[in-house]
Design a protein around this motif. Structure first.
Motif, PDB file in Angstrom:
ATOM      1  N   PHE A  56       0.876  -1.171   0.000  1.00  0.00           N
ATOM      2  CA  PHE A  56       0.000   0.000   0.000  1.00  0.00           C
ATOM      3  C   PHE A  56       0.915   1.223   0.000  1.00  0.00           C
ATOM      4  O   PHE A  56       1.614   1.488   0.977  1.00  0.00           O
ATOM      5  CB  PHE A  56      -0.905  -0.055   1.234  1.00  0.00           C
ATOM      6  CG  PHE A  56      -1.511   1.265   1.600  1.00  0.00           C
ATOM      7  CD1 PHE A  56      -2.176   2.014   0.646  1.00  0.00           C
ATOM      8  CD2 PHE A  56      -1.436   1.755   2.896  1.00  0.00           C
ATOM      9  CE1 PHE A  56      -2.735   3.237   0.976  1.00  0.00           C
ATOM     10  CE2 PHE A  56      -2.001   2.970   3.233  1.00  0.00           C
ATOM     11  CZ  PHE A  56      -2.648   3.703   2.272  1.00  0.00           C
ATOM     12  N   ALA A  87      -3.153  -1.933  -3.550  1.00  0.00           N
ATOM     13  CA  ALA A  87      -4.174  -1.876  -2.497  1.00  0.00           C
ATOM     14  C   ALA A  87      -4.384  -0.419  -2.107  1.00  0.00           C
ATOM     15  O   ALA A  87      -3.475   0.398  -2.222  1.00  0.00           O
ATOM     16  CB  ALA A  87      -3.724  -2.679  -1.297  1.00  0.00           C
ATOM     17  N   THR A  88      -5.605  -0.114  -1.655  1.00  0.00           N
ATOM     18  CA  THR A  88      -5.874   1.263  -1.243  1.00  0.00           C
ATOM     19  C   THR A  88      -5.624   1.470   0.245  1.00  0.00           C
ATOM     20  O   THR A  88      -5.647   2.584   0.734  1.00  0.00           O
ATOM     21  CB  THR A  88      -7.334   1.652  -1.557  1.00  0.00           C
ATOM     22  OG1 THR A  88      -8.189   0.691  -0.930  1.00  0.00           O
ATOM     23  CG2 THR A  88      -7.588   1.659  -3.040  1.00  0.00           C
ATOM     24  N   SER A  89      -5.411   0.389   0.975  1.00  0.00           N
ATOM     25  CA  SER A  89      -5.027   0.457   2.386  1.00  0.00           C
ATOM     26  C   SER A  89      -4.583  -0.954   2.764  1.00  0.00           C
ATOM     27  O   SER A  89      -4.835  -1.905   2.025  1.00  0.00           O
ATOM     28  CB  SER A  89      -6.204   0.901   3.261  1.00  0.00           C
ATOM     29  OG  SER A  89      -7.182  -0.126   3.289  1.00  0.00           O
ATOM     30  N   TRP A  90      -3.970  -1.077   3.923  1.00  0.00           N
ATOM     31  CA  TRP A  90      -3.588  -2.424   4.361  1.00  0.00           C
ATOM     32  C   TRP A  90      -4.833  -3.262   4.650  1.00  0.00           C
ATOM     33  O   TRP A  90      -4.833  -4.479   4.446  1.00  0.00           O
ATOM     34  CB  TRP A  90      -2.684  -2.368   5.587  1.00  0.00           C
ATOM     35  CG  TRP A  90      -1.341  -1.786   5.270  1.00  0.00           C
ATOM     36  CD1 TRP A  90      -0.796  -0.641   5.774  1.00  0.00           C
ATOM     37  CD2 TRP A  90      -0.362  -2.305   4.353  1.00  0.00           C
ATOM     38  NE1 TRP A  90       0.448  -0.420   5.234  1.00  0.00           N
ATOM     39  CE2 TRP A  90       0.747  -1.430   4.362  1.00  0.00           C
ATOM     40  CE3 TRP A  90      -0.313  -3.433   3.522  1.00  0.00           C
ATOM     41  CZ2 TRP A  90       1.874  -1.642   3.577  1.00  0.00           C
ATOM     42  CZ3 TRP A  90       0.825  -3.644   2.749  1.00  0.00           C
ATOM     43  CH2 TRP A  90       1.899  -2.761   2.784  1.00  0.00           C
ATOM     44  N   GLY A  91      -5.889  -2.600   5.121  1.00  0.00           N
ATOM     45  CA  GLY A  91      -7.149  -3.317   5.354  1.00  0.00           C
ATOM     46  C   GLY A  91      -7.716  -3.833   4.033  1.00  0.00           C
ATOM     47  O   GLY A  91      -8.250  -4.939   3.955  1.00  0.00           O
ATOM     48  N   ASP A  92      -7.583  -3.017   2.993  1.00  0.00           N
ATOM     49  CA  ASP A  92      -8.055  -3.404   1.672  1.00  0.00           C
ATOM     50  C   ASP A  92      -7.292  -4.639   1.181  1.00  0.00           C
ATOM     51  O   ASP A  92      -7.879  -5.553   0.597  1.00  0.00           O
ATOM     52  CB  ASP A  92      -7.847  -2.209   0.719  1.00  0.00           C
ATOM     53  CG  ASP A  92      -8.234  -2.521  -0.715  1.00  0.00           C
ATOM     54  OD1 ASP A  92      -9.346  -3.015  -0.913  1.00  0.00           O
ATOM     55  OD2 ASP A  92      -7.419  -2.268  -1.617  1.00  0.00           O
ATOM     56  N   THR A  93      -6.001  -4.673   1.435  1.00  0.00           N
ATOM     57  CA  THR A  93      -5.194  -5.842   1.058  1.00  0.00           C
ATOM     58  C   THR A  93      -5.792  -7.095   1.683  1.00  0.00           C
ATOM     59  O   THR A  93      -6.000  -8.108   1.012  1.00  0.00           O
ATOM     60  CB  THR A  93      -3.743  -5.678   1.574  1.00  0.00           C
ATOM     61  OG1 THR A  93      -3.177  -4.545   0.961  1.00  0.00           O
ATOM     62  CG2 THR A  93      -2.901  -6.900   1.259  1.00  0.00           C
ATOM     63  N   GLU A  94      -6.068  -7.005   2.973  1.00  0.00           N
ATOM     64  CA  GLU A  94      -6.574  -8.187   3.682  1.00  0.00           C
ATOM     65  C   GLU A  94      -7.927  -8.625   3.135  1.00  0.00           C
ATOM     66  O   GLU A  94      -8.187  -9.814   2.967  1.00  0.00           O
ATOM     67  CB  GLU A  94      -6.658  -7.896   5.180  1.00  0.00           C
ATOM     68  CG  GLU A  94      -5.280  -7.743   5.785  1.00  0.00           C
ATOM     69  CD  GLU A  94      -5.324  -7.528   7.286  1.00  0.00           C
ATOM     70  OE1 GLU A  94      -6.275  -7.993   7.935  1.00  0.00           O
ATOM     71  OE2 GLU A  94      -4.406  -6.875   7.811  1.00  0.00           O
ATOM     72  N   GLU A  95      -8.801  -7.636   2.875  1.00  0.00           N
ATOM     73  CA  GLU A  95     -10.123  -7.988   2.352  1.00  0.00           C
ATOM     74  C   GLU A  95     -10.003  -8.675   0.988  1.00  0.00           C
ATOM     75  O   GLU A  95     -10.675  -9.669   0.728  1.00  0.00           O
ATOM     76  CB  GLU A  95     -10.995  -6.736   2.233  1.00  0.00           C
ATOM     77  CG  GLU A  95     -11.594  -6.320   3.565  1.00  0.00           C
ATOM     78  CD  GLU A  95     -12.218  -4.946   3.520  1.00  0.00           C
ATOM     79  OE1 GLU A  95     -12.652  -4.516   2.442  1.00  0.00           O
ATOM     80  OE2 GLU A  95     -12.262  -4.284   4.575  1.00  0.00           O
ATOM     81  N   LYS A  96      -9.121  -8.124   0.148  1.00  0.00           N
ATOM     82  CA  LYS A  96      -8.952  -8.707  -1.193  1.00  0.00           C
ATOM     83  C   LYS A  96      -8.448 -10.143  -1.086  1.00  0.00           C
ATOM     84  O   LYS A  96      -8.930 -11.029  -1.787  1.00  0.00           O
ATOM     85  CB  LYS A  96      -7.974  -7.866  -2.012  1.00  0.00           C
ATOM     86  CG  LYS A  96      -8.616  -6.618  -2.582  1.00  0.00           C
ATOM     87  CD  LYS A  96      -7.638  -5.819  -3.408  1.00  0.00           C
ATOM     88  CE  LYS A  96      -8.380  -4.704  -4.153  1.00  0.00           C
ATOM     89  NZ  LYS A  96      -7.566  -3.531  -4.364  1.00  0.00           N
TER      90      LYS A  96
ATOM     91  N   TYR B 255     -18.549  -2.893  11.791  1.00  0.00           N
ATOM     92  CA  TYR B 255     -17.476  -3.011  10.797  1.00  0.00           C
ATOM     93  C   TYR B 255     -16.270  -3.747  11.377  1.00  0.00           C
ATOM     94  O   TYR B 255     -15.708  -4.649  10.757  1.00  0.00           O
ATOM     95  CB  TYR B 255     -17.059  -1.616  10.317  1.00  0.00           C
ATOM     96  CG  TYR B 255     -15.880  -1.658   9.372  1.00  0.00           C
ATOM     97  CD1 TYR B 255     -16.050  -1.935   8.025  1.00  0.00           C
ATOM     98  CD2 TYR B 255     -14.578  -1.461   9.848  1.00  0.00           C
ATOM     99  CE1 TYR B 255     -14.970  -2.010   7.167  1.00  0.00           C
ATOM    100  CE2 TYR B 255     -13.492  -1.539   8.993  1.00  0.00           C
ATOM    101  CZ  TYR B 255     -13.690  -1.805   7.662  1.00  0.00           C
ATOM    102  OH  TYR B 255     -12.613  -1.884   6.816  1.00  0.00           O
TER     103      TYR B 255
END
Lengths: 430, 300
Positions: A56, A87-96, B255
């Protein structure tokens, strides 16, 4: 002579339905795989394509990965194509990763950034063990990395992730303000911090000598570790942060806040805006001040974390590269990962992306061996311990420990009450 | 025999209609009704995405009743909703009434008040993060210039929630525009008749304007209540639920449970509870509207 016929509404409808059905069926058809790719664990030499869900990063830094780094890769490894994804954030990485893995796919290689992500994913069987690859590789082994960040990439003693870089906190201070206050050098102990904060707060233009963010996990962890404390035992069964050292650490910080020499909760006073003189933080402050506050950058100094009452170490972490268990191109993914961690590429990578290297051998080379701050980080990284490697740690940290530390910081609870309350709730989660 | 001959003209027309709405219908089933039903199944299960869901019956609902943070987030969200909805509807009505007077530059003010509605919650949170800090934040800096020592907006539990409510006032523009449209619709004869009867401004406002606007008040109440129960982005950016969970709104809790800790079943149960609360409050508002909403001079 050909008969001409006007299309009526029904013909149009039939044609539309036919076309839509055709397109839908075409969309559902499997995509033709490149020859030789995705057929089991293809040998590294066979043409292959791997999907790398990369770090990210801001777009302009990501462009360096997509451009120059990929060009370097293609020059020597034209048989393996890297398809990069941002990724748009580290959280986004995990979700993907999670969503795609649940569907049976996923990237082949992924970089994670959140503390605890490797533990969570490895425990769920999402990542593949990198030990067999390291055993078969003459160039890459766990000995290449700083110990604490490397251990944090393991789960139950198995390496599921390798540090792409390293993260820790050191003590930054404003040299000009120290000189003005008549202080001979940066603090070396907790007692020195108090003496310096008192002298610095007395200066005109300094609101608080010490910038303290009590409820920030990294900040608090720095003081806790420097003081010889721990969050939890290695087996993740006993909470330790409410022991004597933990309470002493929170009390130490709160005493400075109450004395008016450290920033209270909600303050926007900071070292980078010049209104505070000392802070323990991650390397980003170097680049930030260089770009946004050069007058502060010019007077910024760094030192290792001052020693507390018992110990003098701090936490160590990293951004991690992992190969997914689902991947059908594990060997090519390892080839690429090993290439990125190789000596020359590791140096180029960190020079261009401004991250701390994860390998001491890279730190030993210019520009890292000559930089006033990076040399301090290299010293600090030798004295690090990993953050807790427990599955429920993220929940304990965000939902339990942080709010209780905030309660202490705003004076709703004493440090002992706050930590005891957090420990009781955390024990239920373990 | 051709299949089309089996259909009556009416059935053929209907079939064509269904084919034309087919894409929308498929989208509705696949992306709205499907996930809606799936979330109900999940609410009765334990699921962390990677492993198959495990049926736990009402276990997730029992669990949430015993969770302190569930009650805390529900309380915070209810306070936020009640206070912010009342304030937002009142302020929007007041602004619309003022702008309806035809004052000079009213279009400029109209656009200005509406502008924040176009920002996402995250942008709003980032902007206000520059306003609230107590040392050099914009609000306290202005107060200091006026000789007033500003409070610690986001650092003390009751004031942190108050600050979030204050911030939500920034988005009254949407409601204000709807009220303005409603004001334009009130027949001028009513005001003329009141003028002949020598009714004062306040009397005209409460006896004509407010009753005639009650359908719009009801609409704004329902919409803003639903939006308030779903507040998330600005809180996540501004306070992340702190200090000491004093701004932990329901969706932030949901969330974290669902997407950070991967308790998808528990998160779905939380979503269903919120859905039931919103539907119940909406029904109560609609049921009681008969007592105070007037349509064209008659009660609903």
């Amino acid at each position: 002579m050909a008969k001409s016929r006007t299309l009526n509404r029904r013909d149009l409808l039939r044609a539309s339905v036919g076309a839509a059905t055709g397109m839908a069926l075409a969309a559902c058809a499997p995509v033709a795989a490149p020859e030789g790719a995705m057929e089991g664990d293809a040998p590294a030499a066979a043409p292959a394509e791997i999907n790398w869900l990369g770090p990210f990063l801001p777009a302009y830094r990501f462009e360096w990965l997509q451009g120059p780094l990929m060009d370097m890769w293609q020059d020597t490894n034209s048989d393996i194509t890297i398809v990069m994804e941002q990724a748009t954030s580290w959280g986004d990485t995990e979700e993907k990763v999670l969503i795609r893995a649940a569907a049976g796919g996923g990237p082949d290689l992924v970089q994670t950034g959140e503390t605890g992500a490797v533990t969570d994913f490895a425990a769920r069987g999402l990542f593949t063990s990198l030990d067999p690859y390291m055993d078969a590789d003459d160039d890459i082994s766990v000995d290449l990395f700083y110990e604490a960040p490397m251990i944090a990439g393991q789960y139950e003693g198995v390496s599921y992730a390798l540090p792409q870089d390293s993260i820790t906190m050191v003590y930054f201070y404003n040299k000009a303000q120290f000189e003005e206050a008549g202080l001979s050098g940066p603090p070396a102990t907790f007692d020195d911090i108090v003496a310096a904060a008192e002298a610095l707060t007395a200066l005109d233009g300094v609101d608080y000598g010490l910038q303290a963010v009590v409820s920030n996990w990294g900040h608090f962890a720095s003081y806790l570790y420097a003081n010889g404390g721990s969050f939890i035992d290695e087996s993740c069964s006993e909470i330790l942060f409410n022991d004597e050292i933990g309470v002493q650490t929170v009390s130490f910080l709160m005493d400075q806040v109450n004395a008016g020499i450290a920033t209270p909760h909600g303050s926007d006073v900071s070292v980078q805006n010049g209104r505070a003189s000392m802070v323990t933080t991650v390397p980003w402050i170097v680049g930030w001040t260089q770009n946004n506050a050069p007058e502060i950058y010019d007077v910024l100094g760094a030192t290792t974390m001052p020693a507390g009452m018992v110990g003098s170490d701090v936490w160590g972490w990293a951004h991690y590269e992992s190969i997914l268990e689902n991947s059908e191109a594990k060997d090519p993914a390892w080839t690429f990962l090993a290439w990125m961690l190789s000596e020359d590429i590791d140096l180029t990578y960190h020079e261009n992306l401004n991250f701390l290297p994860g390998q001491p051998r890279t730190f030993a080379k210019p520009p890292f061996s000559e930089h006033w701050a990076w040399t301090v980080f290299a010293q600090q990284l030798e004295m690090t311990r990993p953050m807790p490697l427990c599955i429920s740690w993220r929940e304990i940290n965000a939902d339990i420990l942080r709010p209780e530390l905030e309660a202490a910081w705003i004076g709703e609870k004493t440090p002992q009450e706050a930590l005891d309350s957090a420990a009781a709730k955390a024990a239920e989660k373990l | 025999m051709r299949a089309s001959n089996l259909l009556t003209p009416r059935m053929r027309r209907n079939l064509e209609g269904y084919i034309f709405i087919g894409p929308w219908l498929i989208g509705f089933l696949a992306f709205i009704l499907g996930p809606f039903a799936f979330s109900f199944v999940l609410a009765l299960s334990e699921w962390s995405i990677l492993e198959p869901p495990k049926f736990v019956g009402l276990g997730n609902f029992e669990k949430l009743l015993g969770e302190d943070l569930f009650w805390k987030s529900l309380r915070v969200t209810t306070i936020f909703t009640v206070v912010s909805v009342i304030l937002r509807v009142s302020i929007a009505l007041l602004l619309a009434t003022l702008l309806n007077q035809g004052i000079r530059g009213h279009r400029f003010f109209q656009a200005g008040f509406y502008m924040p509605v176009m920002f996402s919650g995250v942008i709003l949170g980032v902007l206000w993060a520059w306003m609230f800090p107590f040392d050099y934040g914009l609000i306290n800096d202005l107060l200091r210039r006026a000789g007033i020592e500003g409070p610690r907006w986001l650092s003390t539990p009751p004031l942190a929630l108050t600050s979030i409510i204050m911030m939500s006032m920034w988005r009254v523009g949407g409601m204000m525009v709807i009220f303005l449209a409603g004001l334009k619709d009130i027949p001028s004869e009513l005001y003329e008749a009141a003028e002949i009867d020598e009714a004062g401004g306040i009397s005209r406002f409460f006896s004509i304007t407010v009753p005639m606007l009650t359908p719009i008040v009801l609409f704004n109440l329902v919409i803003s209540m639903i939006q308030s129960f779903q507040v998330f982005g600005e809180v996540a950016v501004l306070t992340d639920g702190g200090p000491y969970n004093s701004t932990l709104v329901y969706l932030l809790y949901l969330y974290r449970q669902a997407f950070t800790y991967l308790h998808m079943g528990y998160g779905s149960a939380l979503a269903w509870v919120l859905f039931i609360i919103i539907v119940s409050v909406t029904l109560i508002l609609l049921k009681t509207s008969g007592r105070w909403v007037y349509y064209g001079g008659t009660r609903a």
